[in-house]
Design a protein around this motif. Structure first.
Motif, PDB file in Angstrom:
ATOM      1  N   PRO A  48     -22.254  25.530 -15.875  1.00  0.00           N
ATOM      2  CA  PRO A  48     -22.486  26.930 -16.242  1.00  0.00           C
ATOM      3  C   PRO A  48     -21.665  27.885 -15.368  1.00  0.00           C
ATOM      4  CG  PRO A  48     -24.561  25.765 -15.979  1.00  0.00           C
ATOM      5  CD  PRO A  48     -23.480  24.848 -15.490  1.00  0.00           C
ATOM      6  N   VAL A  49     -21.339  29.009 -15.930  1.00  0.00           N
ATOM      7  CA  VAL A  49     -20.554  30.025 -15.229  1.00  0.00           C
ATOM      8  C   VAL A  49     -21.454  30.754 -14.238  1.00  0.00           C
ATOM      9  CG1 VAL A  49     -19.249  32.157 -15.547  1.00  0.00           C
ATOM     10  CG2 VAL A  49     -19.055  30.331 -17.214  1.00  0.00           C
ATOM     11  N   ASP A  50     -20.925  30.994 -13.039  1.00  0.00           N
ATOM     12  CA  ASP A  50     -21.687  31.779 -12.068  1.00  0.00           C
ATOM     13  C   ASP A  50     -20.918  33.062 -11.747  1.00  0.00           C
ATOM     14  OD1 ASP A  50     -19.669  31.041 -10.318  1.00  0.00           O
ATOM     15  OD2 ASP A  50     -20.894  29.648  -9.181  1.00  0.00           O
ATOM     16  N   ARG A  51     -21.500  33.874 -10.894  1.00  0.00           N
ATOM     17  CA  ARG A  51     -20.907  35.183 -10.582  1.00  0.00           C
ATOM     18  C   ARG A  51     -19.508  35.042  -9.984  1.00  0.00           C
ATOM     19  NH1 ARG A  51     -23.623  40.213  -7.489  1.00  0.00           N
ATOM     20  NH2 ARG A  51     -21.731  41.394  -7.214  1.00  0.00           N
ATOM     21  N   GLY A  52     -19.310  34.073  -9.117  1.00  0.00           N
ATOM     22  CA  GLY A  52     -17.998  33.883  -8.496  1.00  0.00           C
ATOM     23  C   GLY A  52     -16.920  33.554  -9.513  1.00  0.00           C
ATOM     24  N   ASP A  53     -17.275  32.769 -10.545  1.00  0.00           N
ATOM     25  CA  ASP A  53     -16.297  32.444 -11.588  1.00  0.00           C
ATOM     26  C   ASP A  53     -15.841  33.704 -12.310  1.00  0.00           C
ATOM     27  OD1 ASP A  53     -16.513  29.690 -11.079  1.00  0.00           O
ATOM     28  OD2 ASP A  53     -18.221  29.504 -12.442  1.00  0.00           O
ATOM     29  N   VAL A  54     -16.780  34.576 -12.614  1.00  0.00           N
ATOM     30  CA  VAL A  54     -16.437  35.813 -13.321  1.00  0.00           C
ATOM     31  C   VAL A  54     -15.613  36.722 -12.419  1.00  0.00           C
ATOM     32  CG1 VAL A  54     -17.377  37.862 -14.452  1.00  0.00           C
ATOM     33  CG2 VAL A  54     -18.458  35.647 -14.816  1.00  0.00           C
ATOM     34  N   GLU A  55     -15.941  36.787 -11.136  1.00  0.00           N
ATOM     35  CA  GLU A  55     -15.181  37.642 -10.215  1.00  0.00           C
ATOM     36  C   GLU A  55     -13.761  37.133 -10.010  1.00  0.00           C
ATOM     37  OE1 GLU A  55     -17.631  37.818  -6.728  1.00  0.00           O
ATOM     38  OE2 GLU A  55     -18.924  39.355  -7.590  1.00  0.00           O
ATOM     39  N   ARG A  56     -13.554  35.819 -10.060  1.00  0.00           N
ATOM     40  CA  ARG A  56     -12.213  35.247  -9.876  1.00  0.00           C
ATOM     41  C   ARG A  56     -11.378  35.279 -11.150  1.00  0.00           C
ATOM     42  NH1 ARG A  56     -15.257  31.625  -6.919  1.00  0.00           N
ATOM     43  NH2 ARG A  56     -15.413  30.225  -8.684  1.00  0.00           N
ATOM     44  N   LEU A  57     -11.989  35.528 -12.289  1.00  0.00           N
ATOM     45  CA  LEU A  57     -11.285  35.504 -13.566  1.00  0.00           C
ATOM     46  C   LEU A  57     -10.275  36.645 -13.635  1.00  0.00           C
ATOM     47  CD1 LEU A  57     -11.126  34.123 -16.333  1.00  0.00           C
ATOM     48  CD2 LEU A  57     -12.868  35.726 -17.118  1.00  0.00           C
ATOM     49  N   ARG A  58      -9.016  36.315 -13.813  1.00  0.00           N
ATOM     50  CA  ARG A  58      -7.953  37.308 -13.940  1.00  0.00           C
ATOM     51  C   ARG A  58      -7.103  36.936 -15.148  1.00  0.00           C
ATOM     52  NH1 ARG A  58     -10.873  39.505 -11.237  1.00  0.00           N
ATOM     53  NH2 ARG A  58     -10.686  40.216  -9.120  1.00  0.00           N
ATOM     54  N   PHE A  59      -6.859  37.912 -15.998  1.00  0.00           N
ATOM     55  CA  PHE A  59      -6.050  37.687 -17.178  1.00  0.00           C
ATOM     56  C   PHE A  59      -4.612  38.103 -16.893  1.00  0.00           C
ATOM     57  CE2 PHE A  59     -10.332  38.644 -18.789  1.00  0.00           C
ATOM     58  CZ  PHE A  59     -10.575  37.459 -19.464  1.00  0.00           C
ATOM     59  N   PRO A  60      -3.632  37.310 -17.357  1.00  0.00           N
ATOM     60  CA  PRO A  60      -2.235  37.715 -17.159  1.00  0.00           C
ATOM     61  C   PRO A  60      -1.905  38.913 -18.048  1.00  0.00           C
ATOM     62  CG  PRO A  60      -2.359  35.686 -18.441  1.00  0.00           C
ATOM     63  CD  PRO A  60      -3.752  36.012 -18.011  1.00  0.00           C
ATOM     64  N   LEU A  61      -1.060  39.783 -17.532  1.00  0.00           N
ATOM     65  CA  LEU A  61      -0.653  40.967 -18.285  1.00  0.00           C
ATOM     66  C   LEU A  61       0.432  40.612 -19.283  1.00  0.00           C
ATOM     67  CD1 LEU A  61      -0.489  43.605 -15.436  1.00  0.00           C
ATOM     68  CD2 LEU A  61      -2.250  43.359 -17.176  1.00  0.00           C
ATOM     69  N   VAL A  62       0.368  41.214 -20.440  1.00  0.00           N
ATOM     70  CA  VAL A  62       1.419  41.097 -21.442  1.00  0.00           C
ATOM     71  C   VAL A  62       1.861  42.510 -21.798  1.00  0.00           C
ATOM     72  CG1 VAL A  62       0.654  38.873 -22.339  1.00  0.00           C
ATOM     73  CG2 VAL A  62      -0.291  40.953 -23.309  1.00  0.00           C
ATOM     74  N   VAL A  63       2.712  42.626 -22.782  1.00  0.00           N
ATOM     75  CA  VAL A  63       3.338  43.908 -23.098  1.00  0.00           C
ATOM     76  C   VAL A  63       2.309  45.022 -23.310  1.00  0.00           C
ATOM     77  CG1 VAL A  63       4.809  45.129 -24.735  1.00  0.00           C
ATOM     78  CG2 VAL A  63       5.352  42.793 -24.068  1.00  0.00           C
ATOM     79  N   ARG A  64       1.241  44.740 -24.072  1.00  0.00           N
ATOM     80  CA  ARG A  64       0.273  45.800 -24.364  1.00  0.00           C
ATOM     81  C   ARG A  64      -1.100  45.489 -23.775  1.00  0.00           C
ATOM     82  NH1 ARG A  64       0.239  47.061 -30.459  1.00  0.00           N
ATOM     83  NH2 ARG A  64       0.981  44.961 -30.782  1.00  0.00           N
ATOM     84  N   GLY A  65      -1.159  45.038 -22.558  1.00  0.00           N
ATOM     85  CA  GLY A  65      -2.449  44.807 -21.904  1.00  0.00           C
ATOM     86  C   GLY A  65      -2.661  43.342 -21.577  1.00  0.00           C
ATOM     87  N   TYR A  66      -3.644  42.732 -22.249  1.00  0.00           N
ATOM     88  CA  TYR A  66      -3.996  41.335 -22.014  1.00  0.00           C
ATOM     89  C   TYR A  66      -3.887  40.569 -23.323  1.00  0.00           C
ATOM     90  CZ  TYR A  66      -6.093  43.228 -17.778  1.00  0.00           C
ATOM     91  OH  TYR A  66      -6.301  43.859 -16.592  1.00  0.00           O
ATOM     92  N   ARG A  67      -3.732  39.243 -23.219  1.00  0.00           N
ATOM     93  CA  ARG A  67      -3.716  38.408 -24.423  1.00  0.00           C
ATOM     94  C   ARG A  67      -5.119  38.410 -25.019  1.00  0.00           C
ATOM     95  NH1 ARG A  67      -2.797  33.140 -24.170  1.00  0.00           N
ATOM     96  NH2 ARG A  67      -2.019  33.158 -26.274  1.00  0.00           N
ATOM     97  N   MET A  68      -5.211  38.838 -26.255  1.00  0.00           N
ATOM     98  CA  MET A  68      -6.520  38.941 -26.900  1.00  0.00           C
ATOM     99  C   MET A  68      -7.213  37.588 -26.980  1.00  0.00           C
ATOM    100  SD  MET A  68      -6.392  41.770 -29.917  1.00  0.00           S
ATOM    101  CE  MET A  68      -4.900  41.252 -30.715  1.00  0.00           C
ATOM    102  N   ALA A  69      -6.481  36.523 -27.190  1.00  0.00           N
ATOM    103  CA  ALA A  69      -7.097  35.202 -27.309  1.00  0.00           C
ATOM    104  C   ALA A  69      -7.789  34.808 -26.001  1.00  0.00           C
ATOM    105  CB  ALA A  69      -6.047  34.162 -27.689  1.00  0.00           C
ATOM    106  N   ASP A  70      -7.147  35.087 -24.864  1.00  0.00           N
ATOM    107  CA  ASP A  70      -7.756  34.752 -23.570  1.00  0.00           C
ATOM    108  C   ASP A  70      -9.030  35.552 -23.339  1.00  0.00           C
ATOM    109  OD1 ASP A  70      -5.738  32.975 -23.007  1.00  0.00           O
ATOM    110  OD2 ASP A  70      -4.609  34.344 -21.726  1.00  0.00           O
TER     111      ASP A  70
END
Length: 120
Positions: A48-70
């Protein structure tokens, strides 16, 4: 005059360097397409996901923000886990309410028993 001559020579050097870079760009031709970045620290699939997993989650930037699929994958996973936890909390609260009701009924029976024994 010396400054003007220096600027002309510097401009000629820059133009020559750019021309050589474009014309003699190597045997491979144009640059290959870069592989798209992926989420580096994805949510763990085996627990299960815990608070630390959510805090470490970073999405790579693309041209218009973030990849919607991610982002959709991460939000879907978090939503499913929250729904599962809500169901588990509701089950536990229901079991606790049942246990409290049983304990209250048992207490009333135990407290009423001495009064019944005195009447006999």
């Amino acid at each position: 005059m010396v400054m003007f001559l220096f600027l002309v020579i510097a401009l000629a050097v820059v133009v020559a360097a750019v021309t050589l870079a474009v014309v003699g760009g190597g045997e491979s031709g144009p640059l290959p397409d870069a592989a798209p970045e992926r989420v580096r620290d994805a949510l763990p699939p085996d627990r299960p996901v815990d608070r630390g997993d959510v805090e470490r989650l970073r999405f790579p930037l693309v041209v218009r923000g973030y990849r919607m699929a991610d982002v959709d994958d991460a939000l879907g996973r978090l939503g499913a886990e929250l729904a599962e936890r809500d169901a588990r909390i509701a089950d536990l609260e229901s079991a606790l309410a049942g246990a409290r009701a049983a304990a209250t009924a048992h207490r009333h029976v135990v407290m009423d028993k001495p009064a019944q024994e005195e009447q006999q």
